[in-house]
Design an enzyme around this catalytic site. Sequence first.
Site, PDB file in Angstrom:
ATOM      1  N   GLU A  56     -73.247   3.580   3.352  1.00  0.00           N
ATOM      2  CA  GLU A  56     -74.522   4.234   3.617  1.00  0.00           C
ATOM      3  C   GLU A  56     -75.379   3.390   4.570  1.00  0.00           C
ATOM      4  O   GLU A  56     -75.516   2.174   4.379  1.00  0.00           O
ATOM      5  CB  GLU A  56     -75.243   4.425   2.281  1.00  0.00           C
ATOM      6  N   LYS A 125     -78.723  13.034   3.277  1.00  0.00           N
ATOM      7  CA  LYS A 125     -78.722  12.764   1.841  1.00  0.00           C
ATOM      8  C   LYS A 125     -79.608  13.767   1.116  1.00  0.00           C
ATOM      9  O   LYS A 125     -80.711  14.081   1.555  1.00  0.00           O
ATOM     10  CB  LYS A 125     -79.213  11.341   1.587  1.00  0.00           C
ATOM     11  N   CYS A 181     -74.517   8.338  -1.749  1.00  0.00           N
ATOM     12  CA  CYS A 181     -74.982   7.498  -2.855  1.00  0.00           C
ATOM     13  C   CYS A 181     -75.538   8.279  -4.040  1.00  0.00           C
ATOM     14  O   CYS A 181     -74.788   8.835  -4.827  1.00  0.00           O
ATOM     15  CB  CYS A 181     -75.999   6.482  -2.335  1.00  0.00           C
ATOM     16  N   VAL A 372     -25.557  16.317 -37.351  1.00  0.00           N
ATOM     17  CA  VAL A 372     -25.720  14.970 -36.783  1.00  0.00           C
ATOM     18  C   VAL A 372     -24.429  14.580 -36.084  1.00  0.00           C
ATOM     19  O   VAL A 372     -23.375  14.475 -36.719  1.00  0.00           O
ATOM     20  CB  VAL A 372     -26.075  13.949 -37.883  1.00  0.00           C
ATOM     21  N   GLY A 375     -25.066  11.309 -31.437  1.00  0.00           N
ATOM     22  CA  GLY A 375     -25.624  11.220 -30.087  1.00  0.00           C
ATOM     23  C   GLY A 375     -27.141  11.140 -30.119  1.00  0.00           C
ATOM     24  O   GLY A 375     -27.775  11.140 -31.177  1.00  0.00           O
ATOM     25  N   SER A 378     -29.457  14.540 -31.695  1.00  0.00           N
ATOM     26  CA  SER A 378     -29.444  14.750 -33.147  1.00  0.00           C
ATOM     27  C   SER A 378     -29.989  13.531 -33.880  1.00  0.00           C
ATOM     28  O   SER A 378     -30.549  13.660 -34.972  1.00  0.00           O
ATOM     29  CB  SER A 378     -28.021  15.074 -33.630  1.00  0.00           C
ATOM     30  N   THR A 485     -31.581  20.559 -32.328  1.00  0.00           N
ATOM     31  CA  THR A 485     -31.569  19.204 -31.761  1.00  0.00           C
ATOM     32  C   THR A 485     -31.617  19.183 -30.237  1.00  0.00           C
ATOM     33  O   THR A 485     -31.846  18.132 -29.646  1.00  0.00           O
ATOM     34  CB  THR A 485     -30.297  18.454 -32.217  1.00  0.00           C
ATOM     35  N   CYS A 496     -26.231  24.061 -22.793  1.00  0.00           N
ATOM     36  CA  CYS A 496     -26.271  24.365 -24.214  1.00  0.00           C
ATOM     37  C   CYS A 496     -25.518  25.676 -24.428  1.00  0.00           C
ATOM     38  O   CYS A 496     -25.466  26.526 -23.536  1.00  0.00           O
ATOM     39  CB  CYS A 496     -27.708  24.488 -24.718  1.00  0.00           C
ATOM     40  N   PHE A 498     -25.019  29.250 -25.760  1.00  0.00           N
ATOM     41  CA  PHE A 498     -25.938  30.355 -26.063  1.00  0.00           C
ATOM     42  C   PHE A 498     -25.600  31.016 -27.397  1.00  0.00           C
ATOM     43  O   PHE A 498     -24.459  31.003 -27.855  1.00  0.00           O
ATOM     44  CB  PHE A 498     -25.869  31.390 -24.943  1.00  0.00           C
TER      45      PHE A 498
END
Length: 681
Positions: A56, A125, A181, A372, A375, A378, A485, A496, A498
């Site tokens: 400023e 300002k 400012c 379980v 891995g 799980s 899991t 995964c 299905f």
Amino acid sequence: MARELPFGSLYRHGFVRVGVAVPSVRVADPEYNAEQTLLLARQADADSVVLTLFPELGLSGYSAEDLFHQEALDDAVRAAVDRVVAESVDIDSVLIVGAPLRVRERLFNCALIIDRGRVLGVVPKSYLPNFQEFYEKRQFSAARDAVDDHTTVAGQRVPFGADLLFEAVNLPGLVLAVEICQDAWVPLPPNVFAALAGATVLTNLSASNIVVGKADYRRQLCVSTSARNIAAYLYTAAGQGESTTDMAWDGQALICENGNLLAESERFAADPQLVTADIDLQRLAADRLRLNSFTDNAHDHHERVTRFRRLEFEAPIPAGAPPLRREIPRFPYVPADPGSRNRRCAEVHHIQVAGLATRLAATGSQHLVIGVSGGLDSTLALIVAAQTMDRLGLPRSNVLAYTLPGFATSTRTLENARRLMRAVGATAGEIDIRPSATQMLRDLGHPAADGAPVYDITYENVQAGERTSHLFRLANMHHGMVVGTGDLSELALGWCTFGVGDHMAHYSVNASVPKTLIKYLIAWTADRGELGPEASAVLHSVLETEISPELVPGAVLQSSEATVGPYELQDFHLYHLLRFGFRPSRIAYLAEHAWSDRTRGGWPDLIPQDQRHEYDLATIKHWLAEFLRRFVQTSQFKRSTLPNAPKVGSGGSLSPRGDWRAPSDAPAAAWLDELARNVPD
């Protein structure tokens, strides 16, 4: 853009390098101050900085007091302005410089926006402090007192007012607003309305003397301003050379972005400073696009927001390929700092346990059934199940845990599963699924039923389906609930099975936890030792085991990452696609910056030196294409039917009831084409 920028240029990918300058000043010596301003401006130009902010009243000095009303000083200031404007022709950085200017018999505390010999505009300002050590109303008029919306500077007729925005036509997303400012310290600062009007880079020229505690407050103010406005906020204050008759100055300069402090100057430095940072304009745009309440707020202040005049300019983008100077975390889901990471792990753990406890109480059941494998996934789910029982005041033996070995289950994972179930105090069971899987293969007429080595997708999914089918029937027998899991990374990649496979459960605790974070959650649990020394030992063994579905027998262990790509890299791709919707070429650019140099910092300490991988652009492009095919095109149908699961992080989840709703039959061509066109091989 007017020209094609190299792939390696930060400006091609929506970043902009900005600078905050703290020059040496002499009070009431504009010639000297112009020289110092130009010195740092040229330094900014050499460093590919597109926008440079100065303090400023930097051309006159802030502490000139009643000297501001002296004609000699006014003449010297105008000469200094003329010089800065003239010499800026050869400086490829937009300069925001502070100076007192007389306009229609009034003196204003102004910011001049200068671009290579052209004054884009002048912002006065708005709020003049007139309390304690401040006496600005004695010398200056406020912006509201202006009677003209233009003025003449360096022989140019230019826009004048506190209603100016400056838009870079060749750098999408760069819209600049300027305040001075005290403007930032009022309850409704100009930056709020500027941001609602579209400004993404907010700047504040300040003098701001220093007193005890003020630096922390300034920092907090700037960071929070950037967060509230979903913007970058640049701030610089007066430093060495201002009058110390009644005040002192520390030269604090800050660059913030959306709640994060990117860079800060050295306070009380004896020498001039230029502090730079690379602002991510596309990330700001992505956040504003998703936060509809931001635009709703703009609508509610429509009258104020529409007053802004938007002035276009062409930003001085460097022709070369300046590299990005910004830390891009390799593991966006995992804080590199151990303290932050431990807090993250604790928060995620509590969310998982609270979610499962609430669901279990709602069902009226007192038993959980879980498979379980030994891995990562799980293991974490079993930990959550055990501590859910603790939370509900039930015995851990109410967790009915089963290991279900198949045709390719390894001795290591089977033993880890057995040890872990015992260590956490679950009721442990073991069911060999090979007889039932063989019977199904025989029913299907599959050659593997008679011993033929045909290990196709049917062979794999028969095993996955048998496991889940057993778990659901066990839940029926024991009036329990099956705990899923599968994790976020597997859901993103469609890794995964299905239906009645590992895709399905009564409740999934890991569904929004990425693979890279699961490792740290397990390590965090082991290090805390709450499950006992035996559990901690087996948890470390699990962490050292290669990720594998263990569905195909053979001398070489089946590797998940050999098929779907390295999880650490695919999690990086997932985060930037899901969280921000970035185009593939930008994700590839960020990934190369993060992963192509293993000598840089940012490695979480759990990863051994010999496992700290490096990926070049070609490798990144290959696995990103694989990710896009799987995520966009081939696996959405699985995510559209997900079981319930708690969302744990701001990085997003893939629940169709939460963060992610997408058609199951969309092609990935647009993403793959963009990647192919814009990322070099």
